[in-house]
Write a protein that holds these residues in place. Structure first.
Motif, mmCIF file in Angstrom:
data_model
loop_
_atom_site.group_PDB
_atom_site.id
_atom_site.type_symbol
_atom_site.label_atom_id
_atom_site.label_comp_id
_atom_site.label_asym_id
_atom_site.label_seq_id
_atom_site.Cartn_x
_atom_site.Cartn_y
_atom_site.Cartn_z
ATOM 1 N N GLN A 35 49.939 34.462 64.157
ATOM 2 C CA GLN A 35 51.093 33.808 64.777
ATOM 3 C C GLN A 35 51.260 32.387 64.250
ATOM 4 O O GLN A 35 52.365 31.937 63.979
ATOM 5 C CB GLN A 35 50.944 33.760 66.293
ATOM 6 N N ALA A 39 54.415 30.925 62.009
ATOM 7 C CA ALA A 39 55.183 29.764 62.481
ATOM 8 C C ALA A 39 55.169 28.642 61.449
ATOM 9 O O ALA A 39 56.189 28.000 61.205
ATOM 10 C CB ALA A 39 54.626 29.272 63.811
ATOM 11 N N ASP A 44 58.747 26.807 61.831
ATOM 12 C CA ASP A 44 59.313 26.991 63.168
ATOM 13 C C ASP A 44 58.642 26.014 64.134
ATOM 14 O O ASP A 44 57.614 26.316 64.750
ATOM 15 C CB ASP A 44 59.112 28.432 63.613
ATOM 16 N N LYS A 47 58.152 27.230 67.774
ATOM 17 C CA LYS A 47 57.078 28.212 67.945
ATOM 18 C C LYS A 47 55.708 27.532 67.871
ATOM 19 O O LYS A 47 54.799 27.858 68.637
ATOM 20 C CB LYS A 47 57.187 29.312 66.876
#
Length: 83
Positions: A35, A39, A44, A47
């Protein structure tokens, strides 16, 4: 979570723009989970903040420091006047 914080710290300390390959190399050095990697590579910010449980509404204040030299001079002048 410390891995991504250390990664972001090192990334921020680097003054030059990194290529995607260099970022991937840094990511692998810091052992981020899937994850976090996704990101970071997608840039991001929302995120990343979510993964870090970061607060998004933060205020900061800068206040001038008190000048210690002036207060010492004032007290020594007061002592001279009293003498």
């Amino acid at each position: 979570m410390n891995n991504i914080i250390n990664f972001l710290s090192q990334l921020g300390a680097n003054s030059q723009s990194l290529t995607q390959d260099e970022i991937i190399e840094l990511v692998s050095e810091h052992q981020l989970n899937e994850q976090e990697i996704k990101a970071v590579l997608e840039r991001d910010h929302q995120k990343i903040a979510e993964l870090l449980n970061a607060r998004t509404n933060v205020c900061g204040l800068l206040l001038p420091a008190e000048d210690d030299e002036d207060s010492e001079d004032d007290s020594s002048q007061e002592e001279e006047i009293a003498a």
